[in-house]
Motif scaffolding. Structure first.
Motif, mmCIF file in Angstrom:
data_model
loop_
_atom_site.group_PDB
_atom_site.id
_atom_site.type_symbol
_atom_site.label_atom_id
_atom_site.label_comp_id
_atom_site.label_asym_id
_atom_site.label_seq_id
_atom_site.Cartn_x
_atom_site.Cartn_y
_atom_site.Cartn_z
ATOM 1 N N UNK A 68 8.566 28.939 1.811
ATOM 2 C CA UNK A 68 9.099 29.088 0.456
ATOM 3 C C UNK A 68 9.035 30.542 0.005
ATOM 4 N N UNK A 69 7.911 31.205 0.220
ATOM 5 C CA UNK A 69 7.742 32.602 -0.181
ATOM 6 C C UNK A 69 8.761 33.490 0.529
ATOM 7 N N UNK A 70 8.900 33.306 1.834
ATOM 8 C CA UNK A 70 9.823 34.142 2.611
ATOM 9 C C UNK A 70 11.256 33.951 2.133
ATOM 10 N N UNK A 71 11.647 32.705 1.899
ATOM 11 C CA UNK A 71 13.024 32.443 1.471
ATOM 12 C C UNK A 71 13.284 32.949 0.058
ATOM 13 N N UNK A 72 12.404 32.634 -0.874
ATOM 14 C CA UNK A 72 12.645 32.956 -2.289
ATOM 15 C C UNK A 72 12.435 34.440 -2.585
ATOM 16 N N UNK A 73 11.381 35.017 -2.063
ATOM 17 C CA UNK A 73 11.081 36.410 -2.409
ATOM 18 C C UNK A 73 11.634 37.413 -1.405
ATOM 19 N N UNK A 74 11.354 37.215 -0.141
ATOM 20 C CA UNK A 74 11.729 38.216 0.848
ATOM 21 C C UNK A 74 13.225 38.223 1.150
ATOM 22 N N UNK A 75 13.801 37.075 1.419
ATOM 23 C CA UNK A 75 15.215 37.021 1.791
ATOM 24 C C UNK A 75 16.144 37.149 0.589
ATOM 25 N N UNK A 76 15.837 36.428 -0.499
ATOM 26 C CA UNK A 76 16.764 36.384 -1.633
ATOM 27 C C UNK A 76 16.359 37.271 -2.801
ATOM 28 N N UNK A 77 15.101 37.689 -2.871
ATOM 29 C CA UNK A 77 14.659 38.554 -3.955
ATOM 30 C C UNK A 77 14.723 37.901 -5.324
#
Length: 84
Positions: A68-77
């Protein structure tokens, strides 16, 4: 300061809460930020599967390497922080 009573069983009160449809609570504030909180029913603290649930929680959204963290914050900002 109250001391703990060692060796005494605590009384567990079962929840008698019925929910027939989804519930939503909105709170508006004048701010540039948005917060989303999602709550679901889960196991009680003495359930045999509580550790498996905690592990799933960590994998899905509980730390910086979670999906969830990688998708929401890292990939999509989309968010500054994600936590469970």
């Amino acid at each position: 300061m109250k001391k703990w009573d060692e060796g005494k069983n605590r009384k567990i009160v079962k929840v008698d809460d019925k929910q027939n449809s989804p519930r939503v609570k909105l709170k508006y504030k004048k701010t540039d930020q948005s917060h989303l909180v999602l709550g679901v029913r889960a196991y009680d603290q003495d359930h045999k599967d509580r550790f498996a649930l905690a592990l799933m929680s960590i994998i899905l959204g509980g730390n910086m390497s979670s999906r969830l963290f990688i998708e929401v914050r890292e990939k999509r900002g989309l968010a500054y922080y994600v936590r469970v």
